[in-house]
Design a protein around this motif. Sequence first.
Motif, PDB file in Angstrom:
ATOM      1  N   SER A 234       0.841  -1.226   0.000  1.00  0.00           N
ATOM      2  CA  SER A 234       0.000   0.000   0.000  1.00  0.00           C
ATOM      3  C   SER A 234       0.865   1.262   0.000  1.00  0.00           C
ATOM      4  N   LEU A 235       1.979   1.206   0.773  1.00  0.00           N
ATOM      5  CA  LEU A 235       2.878   2.351   0.803  1.00  0.00           C
ATOM      6  C   LEU A 235       3.510   2.571  -0.563  1.00  0.00           C
ATOM      7  N   GLU A 236       4.002   1.450  -1.186  1.00  0.00           N
ATOM      8  CA  GLU A 236       4.638   1.578  -2.490  1.00  0.00           C
ATOM      9  C   GLU A 236       3.626   2.044  -3.540  1.00  0.00           C
ATOM     10  N   ASN A 237       2.400   1.617  -3.417  1.00  0.00           N
ATOM     11  CA  ASN A 237       1.361   2.006  -4.398  1.00  0.00           C
ATOM     12  C   ASN A 237       1.037   3.504  -4.279  1.00  0.00           C
ATOM     13  N   MET A 238       1.000   3.985  -3.020  1.00  0.00           N
ATOM     14  CA  MET A 238       0.737   5.412  -2.821  1.00  0.00           C
ATOM     15  C   MET A 238       1.926   6.218  -3.334  1.00  0.00           C
ATOM     16  N   ARG A 239       3.144   5.745  -3.080  1.00  0.00           N
ATOM     17  CA  ARG A 239       4.317   6.507  -3.469  1.00  0.00           C
ATOM     18  C   ARG A 239       4.432   6.609  -4.980  1.00  0.00           C
ATOM     19  N   PHE A 240       4.081   5.509  -5.676  1.00  0.00           N
ATOM     20  CA  PHE A 240       4.206   5.506  -7.136  1.00  0.00           C
ATOM     21  C   PHE A 240       2.899   5.834  -7.831  1.00  0.00           C
ATOM     22  N   LYS A 241       1.966   6.428  -7.041  1.00  0.00           N
ATOM     23  CA  LYS A 241       0.714   6.977  -7.601  1.00  0.00           C
ATOM     24  C   LYS A 241       0.013   5.939  -8.468  1.00  0.00           C
ATOM     25  N   ASN A 242      -0.277   4.852  -7.849  1.00  0.00           N
ATOM     26  CA  ASN A 242      -1.072   3.787  -8.501  1.00  0.00           C
ATOM     27  C   ASN A 242      -0.424   3.287  -9.790  1.00  0.00           C
ATOM     28  N   LYS A 243       0.911   3.179  -9.726  1.00  0.00           N
ATOM     29  CA  LYS A 243       1.634   2.645 -10.877  1.00  0.00           C
ATOM     30  C   LYS A 243       1.313   1.156 -11.111  1.00  0.00           C
ATOM     31  N   PHE A 244       0.831   0.530 -10.079  1.00  0.00           N
ATOM     32  CA  PHE A 244       0.505  -0.904 -10.229  1.00  0.00           C
ATOM     33  C   PHE A 244      -0.661  -1.237  -9.331  1.00  0.00           C
ATOM     34  N   ASP A 245      -1.273  -2.345  -9.646  1.00  0.00           N
ATOM     35  CA  ASP A 245      -2.311  -2.946  -8.800  1.00  0.00           C
ATOM     36  C   ASP A 245      -1.719  -4.202  -8.146  1.00  0.00           C
ATOM     37  N   TYR A 246      -2.295  -4.540  -7.053  1.00  0.00           N
ATOM     38  CA  TYR A 246      -1.826  -5.776  -6.398  1.00  0.00           C
ATOM     39  C   TYR A 246      -3.006  -6.496  -5.790  1.00  0.00           C
ATOM     40  N   GLU A 247      -2.815  -7.800  -5.610  1.00  0.00           N
ATOM     41  CA  GLU A 247      -3.835  -8.618  -4.953  1.00  0.00           C
ATOM     42  C   GLU A 247      -3.162  -9.773  -4.194  1.00  0.00           C
ATOM     43  N   ILE A 248      -3.734 -10.136  -3.093  1.00  0.00           N
ATOM     44  CA  ILE A 248      -3.245 -11.248  -2.268  1.00  0.00           C
ATOM     45  C   ILE A 248      -4.381 -12.250  -2.126  1.00  0.00           C
ATOM     46  N   LYS A 249      -4.144 -13.504  -2.622  1.00  0.00           N
ATOM     47  CA  LYS A 249      -5.155 -14.551  -2.578  1.00  0.00           C
ATOM     48  C   LYS A 249      -4.646 -15.736  -1.742  1.00  0.00           C
ATOM     49  N   ILE A 250      -5.512 -16.350  -1.018  1.00  0.00           N
ATOM     50  CA  ILE A 250      -5.192 -17.534  -0.205  1.00  0.00           C
ATOM     51  C   ILE A 250      -6.326 -18.533  -0.330  1.00  0.00           C
ATOM     52  N   GLU A 251      -5.960 -19.811  -0.498  1.00  0.00           N
ATOM     53  CA  GLU A 251      -6.989 -20.845  -0.639  1.00  0.00           C
ATOM     54  C   GLU A 251      -7.858 -20.884   0.601  1.00  0.00           C
ATOM     55  N   LYS A 252      -9.136 -21.218   0.347  1.00  0.00           N
ATOM     56  CA  LYS A 252     -10.123 -21.146   1.424  1.00  0.00           C
ATOM     57  C   LYS A 252      -9.841 -22.155   2.532  1.00  0.00           C
ATOM     58  N   ASP A 253      -9.307 -23.326   2.175  1.00  0.00           N
ATOM     59  CA  ASP A 253      -9.121 -24.356   3.212  1.00  0.00           C
ATOM     60  C   ASP A 253      -7.847 -24.143   4.014  1.00  0.00           C
ATOM     61  N   LEU A 254      -7.115 -23.058   3.741  1.00  0.00           N
ATOM     62  CA  LEU A 254      -5.914 -22.767   4.515  1.00  0.00           C
ATOM     63  C   LEU A 254      -6.239 -21.776   5.615  1.00  0.00           C
ATOM     64  N   ASP A 255      -5.735 -22.049   6.795  1.00  0.00           N
ATOM     65  CA  ASP A 255      -5.936 -21.159   7.942  1.00  0.00           C
ATOM     66  C   ASP A 255      -4.658 -20.368   8.140  1.00  0.00           C
ATOM     67  N   PRO A 256      -4.624 -19.076   7.709  1.00  0.00           N
ATOM     68  CA  PRO A 256      -3.371 -18.316   7.775  1.00  0.00           C
ATOM     69  C   PRO A 256      -2.902 -18.062   9.194  1.00  0.00           C
ATOM     70  N   THR A 257      -3.812 -18.119  10.139  1.00  0.00           N
ATOM     71  CA  THR A 257      -3.391 -17.869  11.534  1.00  0.00           C
ATOM     72  C   THR A 257      -2.688 -19.088  12.124  1.00  0.00           C
ATOM     73  N   ALA A 258      -2.946 -20.289  11.577  1.00  0.00           N
ATOM     74  CA  ALA A 258      -2.364 -21.518  12.130  1.00  0.00           C
ATOM     75  C   ALA A 258      -1.072 -21.923  11.432  1.00  0.00           C
ATOM     76  N   ILE A 259      -0.861 -21.324  10.253  1.00  0.00           N
ATOM     77  CA  ILE A 259       0.322 -21.709   9.488  1.00  0.00           C
ATOM     78  C   ILE A 259       1.473 -20.794   9.850  1.00  0.00           C
ATOM     79  N   LYS A 260       2.619 -21.386  10.156  1.00  0.00           N
ATOM     80  CA  LYS A 260       3.803 -20.639  10.526  1.00  0.00           C
ATOM     81  C   LYS A 260       4.802 -20.684   9.366  1.00  0.00           C
TER      82      LYS A 260
END
Length: 1017
Positions: free
Chosen positions: A875-901
């Motif tokens: 978000s910081l890099e996107n603001m600095r470069f004035k929306n020079k790029f888009d980004y997205e973060i996807k995670i499979e539904k059956d994965l629990d990100p809080t339990a995975i180290k």
Amino acid sequence: MRRTLIAILILTHTLLIAQQYNFINYSIEKGLAQSQVEDIIQDNKGYLWIATLGGISRFDGKEFISYSTSDGLLDNQINCITQTKDGNLWIGTLGGMIRYDGRAFYNYPLNKEHLSYNVICITEDKSGNLWLGTDGGGICKFSNSRPVPEESYIEYFNTDDGLKSDKVRALLINQEGDLIAGTRKGLSIFEQGGWHTVELNGIGTPNISDLAWGLSGSLWIGTYGKGIINYKINDAEDHQESILQIDMEQGLISDWIRSLIIDDNGSLWAASKNGVSKVSSSSHFLQNDVEVSNLTSNQGMPSHNIKCIFEDREGSLWMGTDGKGMLKFTGESFVSYTQKDGLLSDLVMSIVEDNDNNLWFSTYGNGISKYDGNKFHSFSSEDGLGNKTVWTSMNDKDGNLWFGTSDGISIYENRKFRALNTRHGLISKKVTSIIQSNDGSIWIGTAEGVSHYSDGNFTNYAAEQGFNGKNVRSILEGKNGTIWFGTSDGLIRFNGSGFKKYTEEDGLSDNTVYTIIEDSKGALWMGTKNGITHFSNNTFETIIIEKNFRANFINFLVFDSEENLWAGTNNGIYSLDIHDLDDNSKPTMVHYTNWEGINSLETNLNGCYLDSKDNLWFCTTEGVVKYDKSKTKFAFQNSKPLINIAEVSLFLDNTDWTQYTSDFNEASGLPENLDLQHNQNHLTFHYAGISHSNPDKVNYKFILEGFDNEWSPVSQSNSATYSNLPPGTYTFKVIANNKYNNWTEIPSELSFIISPPFWMTWWFYLLSAISTVLISIGIYRWRMSVIKRKMLTKRVIQKSKMLILEQKALNASMNRHFIFNALNSIQYYINKEDKKSANNYLTNFAKLIRKNLDDAQSNLISLSDELERLELYLSLENMRFKNKFDYEIKIEKDLDPTAIKIPSMLLQPFVENSIWHGILPMDKKGNVSINIVRGENEELKLQIEDNGIGVDTSIRKKENQRKDHTSKGTHITRGRIDLMKKMSKKKITIDGPKEIKDEQNVTSGTKVEITLPINYN
């Protein structure tokens, strides 16, 4: 008791001059101690012991071992030998006797008054006492109850005590246990504690030389001057005495008899200075059927001056001579006839019997000898014989004799010879075979082919007539009328219309066929240069006699009256039992050589004949041999050799076993309870299988139990060596067989132990095991402490490296460019008085800084924390470069990100690379995608993908431009992952960065994929 002299009629018969028996002479050249033999016995091991005037010899059939005073004998003049029940040998000599226990000699001298007398005979009574007869000192009784006899235990008897004479030559124990003594002045008996004289009515006081018990219980007495006396008390006739005297008037060789024995058949053999007489009776002297025959030098004896005679356990007769050593008489089964007996030549080629039972012997180069049973009559060229070399003979149906010579045929009819030769139409001069067929015609085999003689005319067959064979040695008419010819080119059959030849290609053992005979089943037996061929049911089978080419050169074949097959070879004569022969068996064979009475090992072609009395005649290169089956001692063919371990040596040296054990077997003399050290492990066993009938045919098998798994192959070697034997308990066993293939049932054996060295003992193993355990525990503990120290050191080093890398990762995530640019961006928003954007930027920047500092405290963070930090950064890099790029973060539904180290600050360096090196250099807006998916085998895949210029394009641009930004984050991250793999031993991989290509193979971006276990901890 009434005594009568019974007169009987004695039939006498002296062995004919015209015959030779076979004797084997053993003299000092062969190892005998001395040539004057006084006595011969056989001990319970089978050894012959020979008493001579120059020491004593032991004989195993092949070798002599002689002993003299240097070996411990009291004197070298040995007069007699006997073996007592305990196995000891007692030896009579001048002034005393000698005991031999199998290992050493022990001397027992007589008292001073008797030292000048010779001990002539020794016998043992039922109580184990020894009785000694001397040549002037009477009789000595030796009590054998003490292990070390003394003079006080010897009792002396002479004429003052009632003995007939002080010169005693023979001693016997009767059934009642009384001692009978033969003296110079008659017969004395010791009974009920005193001496008594036995009167021989009508005989007087004979000078007795020897005594022997007959099979019927009578006493045979040999005398000097009165021949032989048979004395018997008839219990059934009120104890009346029967006395029979046999002397020279009845055919005895001499009245001065030195020695006598009763053989296994009950015949009496008497030895004298003039030869040996055999006195036989079919009723064992119960009736008046006595027959006397004599053996002298005229019958082949090397010397007829005989001092003693002995029969061994196999029925062989041994004779001791006065100056010619020892003789072995090979028996009466085989008798030879030579030129010495009246034959024209020793080379007899053929034998035929006429209708008057005269035998005609055809010779090589000397004509024909006719034997009428008493003498020989000669026929030569002067008598009308066509040629003196006669190859074959035949008696035709009319009683005429046909002889094939080197110049045609000579026919003996009406006491005259007439000739048929090439002038009369014979195909060739040399005639080698003749037969008369059932139709009365004559077939004649020659060197060039075959002639058929019928009705006074010859029809000749050679190659032109289809007979492709020469040197026709044998012709046979089979039971079915087929004529068979044995030639040097194969076997030829004539069926009445044509000839057919059989060769090696058809199964013959050799193309040279010397002899053909037919058995009762119609099978043919052929002798060739390479064994016997058996032809039955149109099948040839080869029988090899021995692995010896001389034994397989078959000169003749003949059946005896029981259809045993006899084969004459260049290695003696063999008899084969073919009665139970099948396709897979070899016939039982007996080999006859000079040991059995064959005077020559080489036989002559087709030189054999079965006469009308069932005697077999064999032609050899040294005369003719007759085999009389009725004289064969078949009972002894079941005898087995005696086997003895004679000696055991250590490291091939003569070994004094008293240094290794104090226990010895009384019977064998071998060491017992033998315990050897580990380095005393090279042993050689010497053994002897004793079969005096033919010692050359003794074979052996042995086994060392504890080392060998099976018996050794059959061999004639009489020793076996074992080297480098490991520690253990062993028993060496050996067995032997004889010429009849009879194996000893009980092996001779020796047991011993080779002790292990101390380092192979159980207590050493136990101490070693305990020591090994204690040392292992000490080493283990020491090693574990070292490993722990190393692991601790390694962990400290790895942790230090990790901290350094994490610090570097933190520094990389907060590099001066990023912080400087972020602050410039905040200043930019402040200068624009865009408070909202400045506040948002400042807030996110503060959160990111705090997040980096918090995550730097832990090696592992949750996947949700890592993604949250990554979201702040993007978000910081996107603001600095004035929306020079888009980004997205996807995670499979059956994965629990809080339990995975996952390791902290893992993704940012790669995302930063995507922005700075992939998207910013583009003229268009870019896109960064982060995908978290589940891989195979419980793996977590972290995928970073952009649509920038591609990693390869970026690298090329950087090579041509000044580097305003140096990113070390990815290198630091890779180092962290390598270190984590070593520390965790888990699979962690980074795939990329690598370019993405579209369908036209145009670069469409860059992708990085990090794979690690979902349960990474």
